[in-house]
Design an enzyme around this catalytic site. Structure first.
Site, PDB file in Angstrom:
ATOM      1  N   LEU A 121      -7.388  -3.417  10.164  1.00  0.00           N
ATOM      2  CA  LEU A 121      -6.354  -4.149   9.437  1.00  0.00           C
ATOM      3  C   LEU A 121      -5.815  -3.315   8.284  1.00  0.00           C
ATOM      4  CD1 LEU A 121      -4.731  -6.730   8.950  1.00  0.00           C
ATOM      5  CD2 LEU A 121      -6.578  -7.509   7.465  1.00  0.00           C
ATOM      6  N   TYR A 122      -6.705  -2.553   7.614  1.00  0.00           N
ATOM      7  CA  TYR A 122      -6.253  -1.666   6.545  1.00  0.00           C
ATOM      8  C   TYR A 122      -5.163  -0.728   7.069  1.00  0.00           C
ATOM      9  CZ  TYR A 122      -6.171   2.378   3.444  1.00  0.00           C
ATOM     10  OH  TYR A 122      -5.762   3.410   2.635  1.00  0.00           O
ATOM     11  N   ALA A 123      -5.444  -0.088   8.202  1.00  0.00           N
ATOM     12  CA  ALA A 123      -4.465   0.831   8.796  1.00  0.00           C
ATOM     13  C   ALA A 123      -3.180   0.098   9.149  1.00  0.00           C
ATOM     14  CB  ALA A 123      -5.062   1.484  10.037  1.00  0.00           C
ATOM     15  N   THR A 145      -1.897  -2.500   7.669  1.00  0.00           N
ATOM     16  CA  THR A 145      -1.100  -2.793   6.467  1.00  0.00           C
ATOM     17  C   THR A 145      -0.399  -1.544   5.960  1.00  0.00           C
ATOM     18  OG1 THR A 145      -2.971  -2.461   4.923  1.00  0.00           O
ATOM     19  CG2 THR A 145      -2.612  -4.693   5.769  1.00  0.00           C
TER      20      THR A 145
END
Length: 329
Positions: free
Chosen positions: A138-140, A142
């Site tokens: 999810l970090y990637a 965003t």
């Protein structure tokens, strides 16, 4: 912190904004604040989602450039608190861009994307021309969303925008949740560390990039950023849009990282080797930096041993170490 100090040292005026959240120990963040304020840099405590605060700052000061490094970082934490990533990395970015588009004059923007956008790519080294539509966390996702959002604001409002894909940045004053930092803490405390292995028991590898090299890339990006072309929230002409890799181009395996730390700390690590969980991590990263080198002469000069030596020196000085080697606050 490091970028602010470098800008101030060369004579630029700098105003910082930070919300000092508790994702990791806020006392480390406030210690950084003391350092930058001791050099005459003014820090505002606030959130990039606070549109009224941003508007007030931009009315008070005609910023020529915005260096946007605020983000919710970390791959694994996204599985525990996904909303914090959307709040900071997407909503916060939009709030900042909304403020910048209406500012007079519009500033040029440089912001932190991530090497994580390369996701499930297997071709190395990673190039800015590679696919980035298969994020592994999810970090990637965003950060990939941030690249699409910034492109939109560049296209519609004429904002000059440069995105920087950082590759595993490390060094003094760094993030305690990163492996090199937590390994150092646990090795000194005599605690076992967990080293992950990828598919078929391959060692994970990262393109570790020392903070001073990253700072040079940040300043080079700022200095070659062209002016935004909008006025009154409306685009007047074509505006610059760029994305660069900032890495070291020399991936090092995690076991080699541990070996270097053992030598520098003079302590043997207790290592548990386990299979990499499905938490969004990728087996390796490797940056192609030819575009940044061509555009502003980016050329990293610090290898991992030299960089970790500087980090360990800072760590022992900042936290202190007792005679038995155990880290103490």
């Amino acid at each position: 912190m490091h970028v602010s100090l470098a800008l101030k040292k060369r004579g630029d005026g700098v105003v910082g904004l930070d919300n000092f959240n508790n994702y990791y120990d806020p006392s480390l963040k406030r210690a950084r604040r003391k350092v930058v304020e001791s050099h005459g840099i003014f820090i505002v405590e606030g959130d990039i989602n606070d549109a009224a605060l941003l508007s007030k700052l931009f009315h008070m000061i005609s910023f020529t450039h915005v260096m946007h490094l605020a983000a919710q970082a970390g791959v694994r934490y996204a599985m525990k608190n996904p909303s914090s990533y959307v709040h900071s990395n997407i909503a916060g970015l939009v709030t900042l861009l909304e403020t910048c588009k209406s500012a007079e004059p519009q500033p040029a923007i440089v912001w932190a994307s991530s090497s994580s956008v390369y996701g499930l790519n297997t071709k190395v080294p990673f190039s800015e021309l590679d696919r980035t539509d298969r994020p592994a966390s999810l970090y990637a996702a965003t950060k990939k969303a941030g690249e699409e959002i910034t492109h939109t604001y560049n296209h519609i409002y004429g904002l000059s925008i440069t995105g920087l894909r950082f590759f595993t940045v490390y060094g003094p004053w760094g993030r305690p949740d990163m492996a090199y930092f937590s390994f150092t803490r646990d090795i000194l405390a005599g605690k076992p560390i967990t080293v992950y292995q990828g598919p078929k028991q391959i060692d994970l590898a990262r393109d570790f990039t020392y903070i001073d090299d990253i700072v040079k890339g940040c300043l080079g990006s700022l200095d070659t950023a062209k002016k935004s072309t909008g006025s009154g929230g409306k685009k007047k002409g074509h505006a610059q849009y760029r994305i660069f890799n900032l890495g070291n181009t020399s991936p090092v395996t995690v076991p080699n990282l541990v070996s270097i730390l053992e030598k520098l700390l003079k302590v043997k690590a207790k290592v548990n080797i386990v299979a990499m969980p499905g938490n969004g991590d990728v087996p390796f990263t490797h940056a192609n930096i030819s575009l940044a080198h061509k555009e502003f002469g980016y050329q990293p000069t610090t290898d991992l041993h030299a960089g970790l030596k500087k980090f360990v020196r800072w760590y022992l000085n900042f936290y202190g170490a007792s005679a038995d080697g155990v880290s103490r606050l």
